[in-house]
Design an enzyme around this catalytic site. Structure first.
Site, mmCIF file in Angstrom:
data_model
loop_
_atom_site.group_PDB
_atom_site.id
_atom_site.type_symbol
_atom_site.label_atom_id
_atom_site.label_comp_id
_atom_site.label_asym_id
_atom_site.label_seq_id
_atom_site.Cartn_x
_atom_site.Cartn_y
_atom_site.Cartn_z
ATOM 1 N N GLY A 23 0.895 -1.053 -0.090
ATOM 2 C CA GLY A 23 -0.050 -0.027 0.111
ATOM 3 C C GLY A 23 0.944 1.194 -0.110
ATOM 4 O O GLY A 23 2.128 1.221 0.172
ATOM 5 N N GLY A 28 4.113 7.893 2.866
ATOM 6 C CA GLY A 28 4.719 6.723 3.015
ATOM 7 C C GLY A 28 4.393 5.397 2.239
ATOM 8 O O GLY A 28 3.493 5.526 1.363
ATOM 9 N N VAL A 30 4.235 0.889 1.971
ATOM 10 C CA VAL A 30 4.342 -0.366 2.754
ATOM 11 C C VAL A 30 4.471 -1.451 1.943
ATOM 12 O O VAL A 30 3.943 -1.686 0.949
ATOM 13 C CB VAL A 30 2.950 -0.381 3.767
ATOM 14 C CG1 VAL A 30 3.303 -1.838 4.361
ATOM 15 C CG2 VAL A 30 2.758 0.636 4.649
ATOM 16 N N ASP A 143 -5.838 6.217 16.725
ATOM 17 C CA ASP A 143 -6.565 6.201 15.174
ATOM 18 C C ASP A 143 -7.154 4.641 14.974
ATOM 19 O O ASP A 143 -6.943 4.046 13.984
ATOM 20 C CB ASP A 143 -5.482 6.632 14.123
ATOM 21 C CG ASP A 143 -6.248 6.815 12.843
ATOM 22 O OD1 ASP A 143 -7.328 7.251 12.732
ATOM 23 O OD2 ASP A 143 -5.489 6.521 12.096
#
Length: 773
Positions: A23, A28, A30, A143
């Protein structure tokens, strides 16, 4: 799902070999990775989170990233994805956690629908245990949302401590800025994250459980500012939650943080009796749909790992985290086989968790800043966009929508028979273009209609053909603009590696790869093309004389000698003509209906002008569906006197869609309905809640869902619903074109769905590609 590594991406980060992309977000990425030099293909698989190489990282970012590593490393729980290691001081900071081959809760519910009550209770107990373990070491998650819960064969794991914060950590956010995800944040989040307490995570967990039970968040609203207001005022919508479970969730969602249960108390409330204190062992009792997703994710990980089998027997690189004081306390992850879910081998010690690239959403003084909101990765591309097809006329047949030795798969606006629009491929993430990310593009000179041909979007517009890369929206090639008065360009078909398009007054063949012209056949003088449909290498199209208005129907071979097969006059007085093709019959619809034999143009019958209203016609086999102000008239084109009416009383405003299981989906300007094509039975309808609460718009079938495109966004409805339509996902893309004068006209938006991505086109030439709702 796992995508190939982007071109130019380094294969090593820290001590890890990258295997595939899991992802990406705004900052960022991953990756699925394993220790470099590992001898076993499945040794130590991890989810490795890093930052984009092009970012300019300041000391503040590295401090926050180091604290993320510290927070993740402090938690030791079978219900969270354990930290394996990390480095905040290197050129590219990275963090590695255990990897679970399974979907997120968001994906599982979106694809499989709400979970049964007992599954929600057991899921909630695991998540509450995860919070208890975090809070025990003075870490808040901050979160917790459906995208940060991963489902493994033996249960759920909480992931992504990207904005987790130790109880006594220095405040990392500016005054008045709240970090979290709208719809899954607590009243304390809204008031400023300095006031967050362990009970804030419990509030978020309550919202997550409501989503698992109903498929929607308790504070969902099309206006994000309204979401924040509803959270602050305690206005949760829990009508779809089973009564006893609802009572538990209401306790979690209390406005007063001190009145909420602790995580341990919540476990007892969800699993009362002797079971509350005992964690389950062995495979989790997921639904059949989720077990299927687990198998798909496991197979994907296995395929990627096997494709990158180490070729050398070199020992793994030393494992260390420089910013934590030398060698890590954690050893490299042990060899973990990617087991197929349900084989009896799963347990919390063996299954490892996926770290998603979650992007924090900032709420500033009540204003929600949501760049790329509709993208699951939150990352949008400034050069992004999508294609269309749901409302467009078909440009290729179902037989062409498959990969052949000759060339790419072609996904048109809908298949020629309208027997399921985009089929199972629309829900199979492995079929979307490689390297796809959400994007937006703008094609000059007004509206376009596009065909998805493998990795290319081939779009026709008022002046030219434009081809975009379907993965990122970048332009691949474009024809020169047509001369004044020569008419628009439209894509007629894509077969193999050739694009066939009407350009001005000519039918032109071009190479899909580079746009090079292969041949050109002029059309008769003073004529324009009214409509076309293609099947089996033959293009059927209607031409209209600009002076007399006379219409002719022609059949033209596109391959071989590209010769004209037949040419017949059409004497219907209608101003417009629409074509449909199925089972060797070409049907032309105007004021009446004419049926031709597609092989030679012989007339097979029809219905006289004025005898029937047939707007937005759909042909399913021998049955022609004609929309009208009082339902659908279904005509047997082999015996036109045989007619029947379904959807009686519905003023059908948009083209119907027919699902694979024989349901006809129709939309008025207020509601969407599903009827049985064979028996006319009504299966479901959307909620009729008055002005502003209805769901209605252009329709397409994507896998097992009906995608409804209205003037503000998209909604996915489960085709298999009974009674009231089950909403399985809503998308309000931040890239949606501006609507200063109100909502867009849904009939002006076209849609193509492929592998959990949708491509949409708009009247102003905007093209966007976003995740399916």
């Amino acid at each position: 799902m796992i995508e190939p590594l982007p071109p130019g991406r380094a294969r090593l980060i820290g001590p890890y070999q990258l295997l595939g992309l899991l992802g990406a977000g705004g900052m960022g990425e991953v990756y699925l990775a394993r220790p470099a030099g590992a001898r076993d293909a499945f040794a130590g698989l991890v989810a490795l989170k890093t930052v984009r190489p092009d970012l300019d990282l300041d000391d503040g970012f590295r401090i926050r990233f180091r604290r993320e590593i510290d927070a993740a490393g402090a938690v030791r729980s079978p219900y969270t994805a354990a930290l394996v290691g990390g480095d905040a001081s290197g050129r590219l900071p990275w963090l590695a956690t255990e990897y679970v081959p399974g979907p997120s809760l968001a994906e599982a519910v979106t694809r499989g629908g709400p979970m049964p009550e007992q599954v929600v209770r057991e899921l909630g107990a695991d998540l509450a245990r995860a919070l208890a373990d975090m809070h025990a070491v003075r870490v808040l998650h901050r979160d917790l949302k459906p995208g940060n819960v991963l489902l493994g064969a033996d249960g759920a794991k909480v992931i992504d401590f990207g904005i987790a914060q130790a109880f006594d950590a220095t405040q990392l956010t500016r005054t008045g800025v709240v970090v979290g995800s709208p719809g899954y944040i607590s009243p304390e989040h809204v008031n400023g994250s300095q006031s967050l307490v362990p009970a804030s995570d419990v509030f978020c967990l309550g919202a997550v459980l409501a989503f698992a039970a109903t498929g929607r968040g308790p504070f969902d609203d099309s206006d994000m500012a309204a979401v924040i207001f509803r959270i602050a005022q305690g206005e949760a919508e829990l009508s779809g939650v089973p009564p006893q479970l609802r009572a538990v969730i209401e306790e979690c969602l209390r406005s007063d943080a001190e009145a909420r249960p602790s995580p341990r108390q919540l476990v007892d409330m969800l699993l009362p009796g002797d079971r509350a204190g005992v964690a389950a062992t062995g495979p989790f009792r997921w639904t059949e749909s989720i077990r299927g997703l687990l198998a798909t994710h496991a197979a994907g990980a296995r395929a990627v790992a096997e494709a990158e089998v180490p070729s050398a027997a070199a020992p793994p690189a030393p494992f260390h985290t420089p910013d934590r004081g030398g060698p890590a306390a954690l050893a490299p992850t042990p060899v973990v086989p990617v087991a197929v879910p349900g084989d009896g081998r799963g347990n919390k010690g063996l299954w490892i968790g996926l770290t998603a690239a979650a992007v924090a959403v900032c709420v500033v003084l009540g204003a929600v800043l949501l760049p790329g909101l509709f993208s699951r990765d939150g990352g949008g591309n400034d050069n992004a966009g999508g294609t269309g097809g749901g409302a467009a006329n078909p440009t290729a047949s179902a037989s062409d929508a498959a990969r052949t030795k000759a060339g790419p798969a072609v996904i048109p606006g809908a298949d020629a028979g309208h027997t399921g629009d985009f089929g199972a491929a629309a829900a199979d993430v492995s079929t979307k273009p490689l390297g796809w990310k959400a994007w937006k593009a703008k094609i000059a000179d007004g509206p376009v209609e596009c065909v998805l041909a493998d990795t290319s979007l081939v779009c026709g517009g008022p002046k030219r053909i434009t081809v975009l890369d379907a993965a990122n929206g970048r332009q691949r090639w474009q024809t020169p603009p047509g001369k004044a008065g020569t008419g628009p360009a439209s894509v007629a078909a894509v077969i193999g590696t050739t694009v066939y398009a009407f350009e001005g007054r000519a039918l032109v063949a071009r190479g899909l790869a580079d746009g090079a012209e292969k041949w050109r056949e002029p059309l008769p003088d003073s004529t324009g093309v009214a409509d076309s449909v293609q099947s089996g290498g033959v293009l059927y199209y209607a031409t209209k004389a600009t002076g007399t208005g006379g219409v002719r129907i022609l059949a033209h071979e596109l391959t071989g000698k590209h010769a004209l097969k037949w040419d017949k006059p059409w004497d219907d007085p209608a101003a417009e003509v629409e074509l449909a093709l199925a089972d060797g019959r070409l049907v032309a619809v105007g004021d009446g209906v004419t049926v031709f034999k597609s092989a030679n143009g012989a007339r097979l019958g029809g219905i006289g002008a004025g005898d029937i209203t047939c707007r937005t016609p759909v042909l399913k086999g021998k049955e022609l569906l004609c929309s009208g102000s009082n339902g659908l008239t279904v005509v047997d084109v082999t015996a036109p006197q045989n007619r029947r009416t379904i959807a009686d009383g519905v003023d059908v405003a948009y083209r119907p869609a027919v699902s694979r299981d024989g349901k006809v989906l129709v939309s008025s300007r207020l509601r969407v309905y599903a009827f049985g094509l064979a028996d006319g039975r009504q299966y479901w309808a959307t909620y009729d809640g008055g002005e502003g609460l209805e769901t209605a718009g252009g329709l397409a079938v994507a896998g097992d869902n009906a995608v409804v495109v209205d003037g503000y966004g998209m909604t996915a409805l489960a085709v298999a619903s009974v009674g009231e339509a089950e909403d399985v996902g809503t998308g309000l893309p931040s890239e949606w074109p501006d609507t200063p004068d109100g909502p867009l006209d849904p009939s002006s938006i076209t849609l193509v769905a492929r592998g959990d991505a949708v491509f949409l086109t708009f009247d102003d030439g905007t093209v966007i590609s976003v995740y399916a709702p």
